[in-house]
Write a protein that holds these residues in place. Structure first.
Motif, PDB file in Angstrom:
ATOM      1  N   LEU A 252     -20.479  -1.744 -21.800  1.00  0.00           N
ATOM      2  CA  LEU A 252     -21.712  -2.251 -22.384  1.00  0.00           C
ATOM      3  C   LEU A 252     -22.662  -1.111 -22.755  1.00  0.00           C
ATOM      4  O   LEU A 252     -23.335  -1.160 -23.786  1.00  0.00           O
ATOM      5  N   SER A 253     -22.723  -0.095 -21.901  1.00  0.00           N
ATOM      6  CA  SER A 253     -23.613   1.039 -22.165  1.00  0.00           C
ATOM      7  C   SER A 253     -23.190   1.793 -23.420  1.00  0.00           C
ATOM      8  O   SER A 253     -24.037   2.271 -24.190  1.00  0.00           O
ATOM      9  N   ARG A 254     -21.893   1.915 -23.618  1.00  0.00           N
ATOM     10  CA  ARG A 254     -21.395   2.597 -24.823  1.00  0.00           C
ATOM     11  C   ARG A 254     -21.806   1.855 -26.090  1.00  0.00           C
ATOM     12  O   ARG A 254     -22.018   2.466 -27.141  1.00  0.00           O
ATOM     13  N   LEU A 255     -21.927   0.531 -25.989  1.00  0.00           N
ATOM     14  CA  LEU A 255     -22.330  -0.268 -27.142  1.00  0.00           C
ATOM     15  C   LEU A 255     -23.839  -0.228 -27.380  1.00  0.00           C
ATOM     16  O   LEU A 255     -24.291  -0.267 -28.527  1.00  0.00           O
ATOM     17  N   LEU A 256     -24.612  -0.134 -26.299  1.00  0.00           N
ATOM     18  CA  LEU A 256     -26.062  -0.286 -26.391  1.00  0.00           C
ATOM     19  C   LEU A 256     -26.829   1.027 -26.481  1.00  0.00           C
ATOM     20  O   LEU A 256     -27.922   1.074 -27.056  1.00  0.00           O
ATOM     21  N   PHE A 257     -26.270   2.117 -25.893  1.00  0.00           N
ATOM     22  CA  PHE A 257     -27.040   3.347 -25.776  1.00  0.00           C
ATOM     23  C   PHE A 257     -26.351   4.515 -26.480  1.00  0.00           C
ATOM     24  O   PHE A 257     -25.129   4.667 -26.409  1.00  0.00           O
ATOM     25  N   SER A 258     -27.160   5.331 -27.135  1.00  0.00           N
ATOM     26  CA  SER A 258     -26.674   6.588 -27.686  1.00  0.00           C
ATOM     27  C   SER A 258     -27.011   7.755 -26.771  1.00  0.00           C
ATOM     28  O   SER A 258     -26.460   8.852 -26.933  1.00  0.00           O
ATOM     29  N   ASP A 259     -27.897   7.516 -25.815  1.00  0.00           N
ATOM     30  CA  ASP A 259     -28.358   8.548 -24.883  1.00  0.00           C
ATOM     31  C   ASP A 259     -27.329   8.715 -23.759  1.00  0.00           C
ATOM     32  O   ASP A 259     -27.094   7.790 -22.968  1.00  0.00           O
TER      33      ASP A 259
END
Length: 315
Positions: A252-259
């Motif tokens: 999910l983080s890979r989809l939502l965040f670029s940081d």
């Protein structure tokens, strides 16, 4: 000794040192319960507030930062539903309650916060504080009632129960660090620069906070009871904590965040071992504290031997 090796040494000292010292003090009967209670309150109400203030002052608020609480709630509630599912065949409500709460609560603020600070820096520690506040609120507003539910299931004759008002639940001195967060966030949003001398002070306070937080763990540690309570149900928690939840949060983080810092922080938080707060919850509501202590000890050991070195290598 290079910087990476120094960080590993600091982590081991900050984790093993206070727990060992606390256990020795317990065996020697040198510390009174009142002093232990004072240390816990001083850490939660004092040091946490200062650390929250400094870390949020350094934090740069973006649209992605606003999504951290969403993933933080998933880190808390996904293992609850998974824990309820995998323990459905556990007959004893007191044991099942301890297992469910152990699945849900992670050592995010102390151990997870220390690792995030050592690997990723003060900004990551600020993200940890966001998740820490969520866990504190969920502990009071959700975990306590869940523990009471399992306690009631185990009782044949129910007595009178104490019901807290909404004010008592939401406004406690243990939540005072929220004020530090708000003050630091206000300075950050106004663009007030943080003095450079705050950095070494902040670093020192992180280590002091870890010692004060983990010393009571050693004071409560009962190795014999934890070893007796070690069963297959306790081992079921490990894949939830260390495989399923981190994998979901990573995806999910890979989809939502670029940081990269946000993603790495959330994965570390999702993979944290069982929190010592689990033992406190079980003790308050009469669930099986030995099960909670066994889950805490086993998951912490596995985390330190496997995932912790992996995070230092990859991140």
């Amino acid at each position: 000794m290079d910087d990476s090796q120094l960080r590993v040494v600091l982590l081991l000292v900050d984790l093993i040192g206070p727990i060992t010292l606390g256990y020795i003090l317990k065996v020697k009967n040198l510390v009174r319960p009142a002093f232990t209670d004072f240390m816990i309150k001083f850490n939660v109400r004092g040091l946490f507030t200062v650390l929250a203030f400094v870390s949020f002052w350094k934090l740069k608020f973006t649209s992605e930062v606003a999504l951290i609480p969403v993933l933080g709630l998933l880190i808390l509630f996904l293992p609850y539903f998974i824990g309820m599912a995998i323990t459905r065949r556990v007959a004893d409500p007191l044991e099942r309650g301890a297992l469910v709460v152990s699945s849900m609560l992670g050592n995010t603020s102390t151990l997870g916060g220390l690792i995030c600070f050592l690997i990723l820096g003060a900004t990551s520690y600020a993200y940890v504080q966001v998740i820490g506040v969520l866990q504190s609120l969920v502990l009071i507003l959700f975990c306590f009632p869940i523990c009471q539910k399992f306690r009631d299931m185990a009782q044949t004759n129910r007595g009178l129960t104490h019901k807290r008002s909404l004010k008592d639940l939401l406004f406690t001195w243990n939540q005072v660090s929220i004020l530090g967060m708000l003050a630091g966030a206000a300075l950050s949003l106004k663009g007030v620069p943080q003095p450079a001398f705050f950095d070494p002070i902040f670093a020192a306070l992180v280590h002091v906070s870890a010692w004060i937080q983990l010393l009571p763990v050693g004071l409560m540690l009962n190795i014999t009871a934890a070893r007796r309570a070690m069963n297959k149900n306790v081992f079921m928690i490990l894949p939830v904590k260390f495989i399923v939840l981190p994998a979901i949060i990573w995806g999910l983080s890979r989809l939502l965040f670029s940081d990269h810092t946000i993603t790495s922080t959330l994965v570390i938080q999702a993979a944290c071992p069982v929190a010592i707060n689990t033992v406190f919850c079980c003790a308050i509501y009469g669930l099986k504290t030995d099960i909670a202590m066994a889950a805490f000890a086993l998951s912490t050991l596995v985390f330190m031997v496997t995932l912790c070195p992996l995070f230092f290598i990859l991140l």
